[in-house]
Design a protein around this motif. Structure first.
Motif, PDB file in Angstrom:
ATOM      1  N   GLY A 205     -11.407 -22.843  19.858  1.00 64.00           N
ATOM      2  CA  GLY A 205     -12.886 -22.846  19.371  1.00 64.00           C
ATOM      3  C   GLY A 205     -12.753 -22.778  17.721  1.00 64.00           C
ATOM      4  O   GLY A 205     -13.475 -23.753  16.966  1.00 64.00           O
ATOM      5  N   ILE A 206     -12.105 -21.919  17.201  1.00 59.59           N
ATOM      6  CA  ILE A 206     -11.639 -21.609  15.769  1.00 59.59           C
ATOM      7  C   ILE A 206     -11.163 -23.092  15.213  1.00 59.59           C
ATOM      8  O   ILE A 206     -11.555 -23.535  14.284  1.00 59.59           O
ATOM      9  CB  ILE A 206     -10.861 -20.517  15.444  1.00 59.59           C
ATOM     10  N   MET A 207      -9.895 -23.401  15.874  1.00 57.20           N
ATOM     11  CA  MET A 207      -9.156 -24.375  15.292  1.00 57.20           C
ATOM     12  C   MET A 207     -10.142 -25.958  15.361  1.00 57.20           C
ATOM     13  O   MET A 207      -9.935 -26.680  14.345  1.00 57.20           O
ATOM     14  CB  MET A 207      -8.189 -24.658  16.469  1.00 57.20           C
ATOM     15  N   LYS A 208     -11.163 -25.761  16.295  1.00 52.51           N
ATOM     16  CA  LYS A 208     -11.886 -26.943  16.347  1.00 52.51           C
ATOM     17  C   LYS A 208     -12.854 -26.885  15.090  1.00 52.51           C
ATOM     18  O   LYS A 208     -13.278 -28.227  14.445  1.00 52.51           O
ATOM     19  CB  LYS A 208     -12.885 -27.100  17.528  1.00 52.51           C
TER      20      LYS A 208
ATOM     21  N   PHE B  88     -16.210 -13.513  11.746  1.00 53.97           N
ATOM     22  CA  PHE B  88     -15.043 -13.917  10.909  1.00 53.97           C
ATOM     23  C   PHE B  88     -14.243 -15.124  11.548  1.00 53.97           C
ATOM     24  O   PHE B  88     -13.724 -15.848  10.745  1.00 53.97           O
ATOM     25  CB  PHE B  88     -14.175 -12.884  10.437  1.00 53.97           C
ATOM     26  N   ARG B  89     -14.359 -14.782  12.929  1.00 57.30           N
ATOM     27  CA  ARG B  89     -13.495 -15.955  13.852  1.00 57.30           C
ATOM     28  C   ARG B  89     -12.081 -16.325  13.160  1.00 57.30           C
ATOM     29  O   ARG B  89     -11.752 -17.470  13.025  1.00 57.30           O
ATOM     30  CB  ARG B  89     -14.178 -17.321  13.749  1.00 57.30           C
ATOM     31  N   LEU B  90     -11.317 -15.212  12.837  1.00 60.56           N
ATOM     32  CA  LEU B  90     -10.147 -15.402  12.631  1.00 60.56           C
ATOM     33  C   LEU B  90      -8.934 -15.495  13.664  1.00 60.56           C
ATOM     34  O   LEU B  90      -9.503 -14.810  14.656  1.00 60.56           O
ATOM     35  CB  LEU B  90      -9.449 -14.212  11.498  1.00 60.56           C
ATOM     36  N   ILE B  91      -8.016 -16.140  13.585  1.00 60.94           N
ATOM     37  CA  ILE B  91      -6.897 -16.200  14.709  1.00 60.94           C
ATOM     38  C   ILE B  91      -6.236 -14.904  14.978  1.00 60.94           C
ATOM     39  O   ILE B  91      -5.621 -14.617  13.939  1.00 60.94           O
ATOM     40  CB  ILE B  91      -6.199 -17.334  14.825  1.00 60.94           C
ATOM     41  N   PHE B 102      -3.196 -22.392   8.632  1.00 59.27           N
ATOM     42  CA  PHE B 102      -3.498 -23.158   9.673  1.00 59.27           C
ATOM     43  C   PHE B 102      -4.708 -24.347   9.308  1.00 59.27           C
ATOM     44  O   PHE B 102      -4.402 -25.382   9.896  1.00 59.27           O
ATOM     45  CB  PHE B 102      -4.112 -22.353  10.830  1.00 59.27           C
ATOM     46  N   ALA B 103      -5.438 -23.788   8.602  1.00 55.95           N
ATOM     47  CA  ALA B 103      -6.767 -24.534   8.234  1.00 55.95           C
ATOM     48  C   ALA B 103      -6.311 -26.025   7.406  1.00 55.95           C
ATOM     49  O   ALA B 103      -6.781 -27.076   7.389  1.00 55.95           O
ATOM     50  CB  ALA B 103      -7.838 -24.153   7.580  1.00 55.95           C
ATOM     51  N   MET B 104      -5.131 -25.661   6.586  1.00 56.53           N
ATOM     52  CA  MET B 104      -4.551 -26.707   5.926  1.00 56.53           C
ATOM     53  C   MET B 104      -3.713 -27.778   6.623  1.00 56.53           C
ATOM     54  O   MET B 104      -3.770 -28.955   6.621  1.00 56.53           O
ATOM     55  CB  MET B 104      -3.698 -26.401   4.844  1.00 56.53           C
ATOM     56  N   ARG B 105      -2.905 -27.025   7.640  1.00 51.89           N
ATOM     57  CA  ARG B 105      -1.966 -27.892   8.606  1.00 51.89           C
ATOM     58  C   ARG B 105      -2.956 -28.697   9.365  1.00 51.89           C
ATOM     59  O   ARG B 105      -2.475 -29.947   9.607  1.00 51.89           O
ATOM     60  CB  ARG B 105      -1.392 -27.037   9.521  1.00 51.89           C
ATOM     61  N   VAL B 106      -4.095 -28.280   9.690  1.00 52.19           N
ATOM     62  CA  VAL B 106      -4.986 -29.153  10.334  1.00 52.19           C
ATOM     63  C   VAL B 106      -5.348 -30.526   9.906  1.00 52.19           C
ATOM     64  O   VAL B 106      -5.388 -31.618  10.668  1.00 52.19           O
ATOM     65  CB  VAL B 106      -6.192 -28.215  10.768  1.00 52.19           C
ATOM     66  N   THR B 107      -5.275 -30.366   8.602  1.00 50.75           N
ATOM     67  CA  THR B 107      -5.722 -31.800   7.769  1.00 50.75           C
ATOM     68  C   THR B 107      -4.491 -32.297   7.464  1.00 50.75           C
ATOM     69  O   THR B 107      -4.586 -33.237   6.697  1.00 50.75           O
ATOM     70  CB  THR B 107      -6.718 -31.457   6.570  1.00 50.75           C
TER      71      THR B 107
END
Lengths: 302, 227
Positions: A205-208, B88-91, B102-107
């Motif tokens: 969900g977070i990844m999305k 927060f929703r951190l992994i 990770f947020a950067m890899r995604v893009t």
């Protein structure tokens, strides 16, 4: 996708596999069981096929020629056989050769036939043909029977039918079992990976939310499935290779009678091992990748 | 930037969470969306993130019409905004550094740029020394700053914060709000969704009040007084 990111995702797949080692092991076990059965069916099917081909090649369609047939008629039959697509090999057996052959069969009693030499020879000349396609043997036989100079034909149509049925049963039966087991494997592997996916649904969900595409999220799980499939394929290959090699070794060294005859027709390990490995790997990868892709579907709809 | 045009959201069987809401948030604004529990704040947020779709009306965010957006375009739309959640929703299995990377890899940003950008962002939120820690080893305020860093890492045009101070101490709340103000001062639109009246009125920017799924008050925040 940038190579560094691809590498990262593949690495994540390996880490997932390691983290879920117990479940991964269970999946491998199930996939190995399915692949072993698939492999046994496959090996049985191709050996039945090889055996049927062998029997088929032993089956001769014999074209007997009238004693008073002219040389032109015999030549015409010869050229018809030569140009017929369904005839694999053929040879002409003259009256004299036929008699000699019979004398040979009788061994020491062959002398009894000595008096039938020359004009007294009752045996007809013939063309002995092996056919390519047993299913079309009747048609080939009918065509030959219509030629001038042909006295009669000996056509093993009943045996041909049995062989065709045997080959079809091996093919369709093998295919049916294969389809069922591949389906079962996909269901099992998808359930296993679903547990991982369920445990990580929040992460997904977070990844999305940070903008990951479905492909990006799916890749590590597919890698995990492919690792499971690869290991299962290699293990299956090891088990079946050993078993098949041992079976062939046993048959060729100790079997007697019809079993010894069968062993000469079986496909040798050297001719088949690379096919086995390739097929298991392809199935393993397919089952692994499909299983994980299916298990993810629900959690990607965020 | 954000446009709600006559938006209605009805949850099955017949719960109307948002009723004919129209509003517009411009580039560079700092807006509080205020309302008590059950007012429709979560629905407002979910509609902006395209977690839910409007039953009727249009939601437009950063040029994407979310009522008509194709499924495969959603990730690209989400990359244009940064979101900070109350929880927060951190992994949890990733370090602070990895969470942001990770947020950067995604893009599809390469490793070289990640190595440059993540330390910089961590220094902005004052967490350079915690890069190798896991989220569970951090305090609530620190986790919220990591979440903020992640939201900012690809310089979004719009930052949406859902109850950003809800799970942290009051003094840390000030820190987070100051960071959001700083982000806004460089031209980024900031939308803070909260139920805390005091927080909204303290930072007295534009306040959009929602109640029973309707906008009951929308002010530029000049002459607002806490009730």
């Amino acid at each position: 996708m940038k190579f560094s990111n691809f590498k990262y995702l593949v690495k994540q797949g390996f880490l997932n596999f390691k983290e879920n080692s117990l479940m991964s092991l269970a999946s491998i076990g199930v996939v190995v069981s399915c692949l072993v059965i698939v492999g046994i069916c496959g090996l049985l099917a191709i050996n039945i096929n090889s055996f049927a081909n062998f029997l088929g090649s032993q089956n001769e369609l014999v074209v007997y020629i009238y004693d008073d047939a002219t040389q032109e008629q015999i030549d015409a039959i010869d050229s018809f056989i030569k140009s017929n697509d369904n005839i694999a090999t053929y040879n002409f057996v003259s009256k004299e050769e036929a008699l000699e052959e019979q004398m040979g069969y009788l061994g020491e009693y062959g002398e009894l036939l000595e008096s039938y030499q020359g004009d007294e020879n009752p045996l007809p000349a013939s063309f002995r043909c092996t056919v390519k396609n047993l299913a079309a043997i009747q048609q080939t036989s009918d065509e030959l029977a219509a030629l001038d100079g042909v006295e009669l034909l000996s056509t093993p149509t009943e045996l041909a039918q049995v062989l065709i049925t045997l080959k079809n049963a091996a093919f369709y039966g093998g295919f049916g079992v294969l389809a069922i087991l591949v389906f079962v494997s996909i269901v099992v592997i998808s359930n296993t990976i679903r547990l991982t996916v369920f445990a990580r649904r929040k992460e997904i969900g977070i990844m999305k939310f940070v903008g990951a595409t479905n492909g990006f999220i799916r890749l590590p799980f597919v890698v995990e499935g492919v690792i499971i499939g690869t290991i299962a394929a290699v293990v299956t290959f090891g088990i079946l290779s050993g078993a098949y090699w041992y079976l062939l070794h046993y048959l060729t060294t100790t079997a007697t009678g019809w079993l010894a005859m069968v062993s000469t027709v079986l496909i040798t390990y050297g001719d088949i091992w690379y096919y086995m490995l390739a097929v298991f790997l392809v199935f393993g990868w397919f089952i692994g990748a499909a299983g994980s892709a299916i298990s993810m579907k629900r959690y990607l709809r965020v | 930037m954000i446009d709600f045009k006559n938006v209605t959201k009805v949850y099955k069987p017949d719960i109307t969470a948002m009723d004919k809401v129209s509003l517009h948030i411009d580039k560079g604004e700092f807006v509080f969306v205020l309302g008590p529990s059950g007012a429709g704040k979560s629905t407002f947020l979910k509609l902006m993130l395209r977690e839910e779709t409007a039953t009727s009306g249009d939601v437009i965010v950063n040029g994407y019409n979310l009522s008509k957006i194709k499924q495969r375009e959603i990730p690209y739309m989400r990359r244009t905004l940064g979101v900070v959640f109350q929880d927060f929703r951190l992994i949890p299995t990733m370090t602070v550094y990895e969470n942001i990377a990770f947020a950067m890899r995604v893009t599809n940003i390469g490793e070289k740029d990640i190595k440059k950008r993540v330390p910089y962002i961590l220094s902005l939120v004052g967490l350079s020394s915690k890069a190798k820690k896991f989220p569970t080893q951090l305090s609530g305020g620190e986790q919220q700053r990591v979440a903020l860093a992640r939201a900012l890492v690809h310089s979004p045009r719009l930052v949406i914060a859902d109850e950003p101070t809800g799970n942290i101490d009051p003094e840390l709340s000030v820190e987070i709000m100051e960071l959001l103000k700083a982000i806004n001062s460089v031209g980024t639109t900031v939308v803070v969704v909260t139920h805390e009246h005091e927080l909204a009125y303290k930072y007295a920017k534009r306040i959009i009040e929602i109640k029973d799924g309707r906008v009951v008050n929308d002010t530029a925040g000049k002459a607002v007084h806490a009730r």
